[in-house]
Design an enzyme around this catalytic site. Structure first.
Site, PDB file in Angstrom:
ATOM      1  N   LYS A 452      58.152  41.579  50.133  1.00 45.97           N
ATOM      2  CA  LYS A 452      57.106  40.721  50.689  1.00 45.97           C
ATOM      3  C   LYS A 452      57.731  39.726  51.666  1.00 45.97           C
ATOM      4  O   LYS A 452      58.438  38.815  51.273  1.00 45.97           O
ATOM      5  CB  LYS A 452      56.363  39.974  49.581  1.00 45.97           C
ATOM      6  CG  LYS A 452      55.040  39.436  50.061  1.00 45.97           C
ATOM      7  CD  LYS A 452      54.148  39.020  48.912  1.00 45.97           C
ATOM      8  CE  LYS A 452      52.717  38.842  49.412  1.00 45.97           C
ATOM      9  NZ  LYS A 452      51.836  38.388  48.372  1.00 45.97           N
ATOM     10  N   TRP A 457      53.435  42.853  53.098  1.00 49.12           N
ATOM     11  CA  TRP A 457      54.195  43.826  52.310  1.00 49.12           C
ATOM     12  C   TRP A 457      54.928  44.814  53.218  1.00 49.12           C
ATOM     13  O   TRP A 457      54.378  45.277  54.197  1.00 49.12           O
ATOM     14  CB  TRP A 457      53.276  44.620  51.389  1.00 49.12           C
ATOM     15  CG  TRP A 457      52.648  43.796  50.302  1.00 49.12           C
ATOM     16  CD1 TRP A 457      51.332  43.464  50.194  1.00 49.12           C
ATOM     17  CD2 TRP A 457      53.300  43.217  49.176  1.00 49.12           C
ATOM     18  NE1 TRP A 457      51.133  42.712  49.069  1.00 49.12           N
ATOM     19  CE2 TRP A 457      52.321  42.541  48.422  1.00 49.12           C
ATOM     20  CE3 TRP A 457      54.628  43.197  48.727  1.00 49.12           C
ATOM     21  CZ2 TRP A 457      52.605  41.855  47.252  1.00 49.12           C
ATOM     22  CZ3 TRP A 457      54.917  42.509  47.555  1.00 49.12           C
ATOM     23  CH2 TRP A 457      53.916  41.851  46.832  1.00 49.12           C
TER      24      TRP A 457
END
Ligand code: AMP
Length: 552
Positions: A452, A457
């Site tokens: 992250k 992501w």
């Protein structure tokens, strides 16, 4: 869990069907194979050296002898019988004889640390242990750490008695010789436990998946339906995937059920040994994790040939790189990509065959995602708050599953069991995925391996796939490293294809930049001689993270 919520026919307004309630049992598979596929063969590369080959009918007779032997040893319904063994015919016989008398075949991964094995045996409460000669030193080392009163049997004849084995340790062949070739099989209820396998336990203690007769038979039937190009008379499957981990992906059941020959590789899993065994026995398809196939591909490249009859590899356990699928196509070998888990018996999804005549590019595209679900398995992806996400190929979320071959809890582990399911009884896989409108599953990452960066992501699998497409890279792993500004940033560790020339990391990053958004490109590339592996042949990101954190 979900079973308690299930309606029975007497609960509702239903009219009960009038069909026989005959149990789906594991012994019925081999009874069927002996009857319907009597000449189907099992060929094994043995631990003693050389080959062993016999038919399903002959195997069934020895399974009856073994069942008699187990009974004479005082093993009965519900008892756990442990194995430490390679893929071979005697291990196969144990699968059927142990389950057939209503006991539980507990396969143990010999690659685990002795302390983990001792923990697992004690947690399982094993009453007997059958082991290959290779593992005699391991058994000696385990010694008093194994459960008290454990009956021990080595998988060979008296002539091969391991040095130092006490006289009460029995020889497998001597046990069988003393028994008749028929056995009065009990009618085991289909819900009874048949096999036990512990997950490798990357977090916390290992957890036991306890398979039932019913779950095993249904999984085998679904596997045969799901991989129609793999099974059937005239075909031979070589499971490199071990009998000691998740029942070799169900092949010891699906092969006899479908009349497919089995070829067991024993202890020799290097590319050259596999190539020779496949060529000699006419193997048409083989199943295993990507690392094993890297060895076979190297051997095929060296010989500039493939084992003649080899048409397909079923690859799972970790994501298959596009580069591997392409390389196999160069040898006219198709890839079936499978995804699954110990807790799912294990196959969840696999690549489905395209219409006859589909070209190379279409076949490669078809094998890149993890494929479509097997019959009986249901899948959903959910957001952070548990809300189901659309199956549009874009929305990603944690993947949850349910089905008759999925665990409804872990063996003697109430706390782990409580955490493993959502409120509706679906099993949390811990994988992050997308599912498209045609039902194709694409695994993006493990929840704990996602990177992250600045709130966005990054898929470690995507980075690895891209790195593996570069000719200088033999293996790759992407992990998150802490970053003051972005929280986490991707770091890529690569193993060179040729240690002599190494990896030009700038060229590698240029190649990756062409396919990634700027912020997804790893900040750092570390070149390593090898990557740490788990006991089931996967890259151990946990070990890699601590190695990198320690500056290695
Ligand atoms: P195990 O229970 O040891 O078989 O590990 C199951 C896990 O392996 C899954 O939850 C996935 O994270 C991973 N896995 C298995 N097959 C694949 C695949 N084809 N692609 C990506 N990950 C996979």
């Amino acid at each position: 869990m979900q079973n308690s919520d299930m309606q029975t026919v007497t609960d509702g307004p239903y009219l009960a069907g009038q069909m026989m309630d005959r149990p789906l049992t594991i012994s019925s598979i081999m009874a069927y194979a002996a009857d319907v596929h009597p000449t189907g063969r099992i060929t094994s590369a043995t631990v003693e050296g050389g080959r062993h080959s016999y038919t399903y009918r002959e195997a069934w007779a020895r399974i009856a002898q073994l069942a008699g032997a187990l009974k004479s040893m005082g093993i009965g319904p519900g008892d756990r019988v442990a194995t430490l063994a390679w893929n071979g015919y005697r291990h196969f016989e144990l699968y059927y004889a142990v389950a057939g008398i209503g006991a539980v075949c507990h396969t143990i991964n010999p690659r685990l640390f002795p302390d983990q094995i001792a923990w697992i045996m004690s947690h399982a409460g094993d009453r007997a242990l059958f082991y290959d000669l290779t593992f005699a030193p391991l058994v000696a080392e385990l010694g008093p750490r194994m459960p008290e009163g454990l009956t021990q049997v080595f998988l060979s004849d008296e002539a091969h008695r391991p040095e130092g084995a006490p006289p009460e340790v029995r020889a497998y062949e001597a046990l069988l010789d003393a028994q008749p070739a028929t056995f009065d099989w009990p009618e085991v209820p289909e819900e009874a436990a048949a096999a036990l396998c512990y997950t490798s336990g990357t977090t916390g203690d290992p957890k036991g998946a306890l398979y039932s007769h019913r779950s095993t038979v249904l999984h085998a039937m679904s596997a045969v339906l799901g991989v129609p190009q793999g099974f059937g008379a005239g075909r031979a499957i070589l499971p490199v995937v071990p009998l000691f981990h998740v029942n070799a992906w169900g092949l010891p059941y699906a092969c006899p059920l479908s009349g497919t020959d089995l070829v067991f590789p024993g202890p020799h899993l290097d590319g050259a040994s596999l190539f020779d065994l496949m060529a000699e026995t006419g193997v048409t398809n083989a199943w295993g994790v990507p690392t094993v196939w890297a060895g076979l591909i190297e051997e095929m490249s060296r010989r500039d040939a493939k084992p003649d009859a080899l048409e397909m590899l079923l690859i799972g356990g970790s994501a298959v790189s596009t580069a591997m699928i392409e390389r196999l196509e160069d040898f006219d070998i198709r890839t079936v990509h499978g995804w699954g888990m110990t807790e799912m018996s294990p196959i969840g999804t696999c690549t489905r065959p395209l219409a006859e005549g589909a070209g190379r590019a279409a076949r490669i595209d078809n094998a890149i995602p993890q494929g479509k679900r097997l019959f009986g398995l249901e899948m959903k992806i959910v957001g952070d708050d548990g809300t189901p996400q659309p199956h549009d190929g874009v929305a990603r979320g944690e993947l949850l599953v349910r089905g008759p071959a999925v665990v409804n809890g872990y063996f003697n582990a109430p706390e782990a069991s409580r955490l493993a399911f959502d409120a509706d009884g679906w099993f949390r896989t811990g994988d992050v995925a997308t599912i498209d409108a045609a039902g194709q599953l694409r695994i993006v990452d493990r929840t704990k391996d996602l990177i992250k960066s600045g709130g966005e992501w990054i898929s470690s699998l995507e980075l690895e796939n891209l790195a593996l497409a570069h000719p200088s890279v033999a293996n790759a792993a992407a992990i998150a490293v802490p970053d003051a500004k972005w929280d986490e940033r991707p770091l890529l560790v690569v193993v060179p294809a040729d240690p002599g020339t190494g990896v030009d990391t700038d060229a590698l990053l240029d190649h990756m930049r062409a396919h990634l958004a700027k912020w997804q490109v790893p900040d750092q590339v570390v070149v390593a001689d090898a990557l740490p592996m788990t006991a089931t042949g996967k890259i151990s990101k946990k070990d890699l993270r601590s190695r990198i954190a320690d500056g290695g």
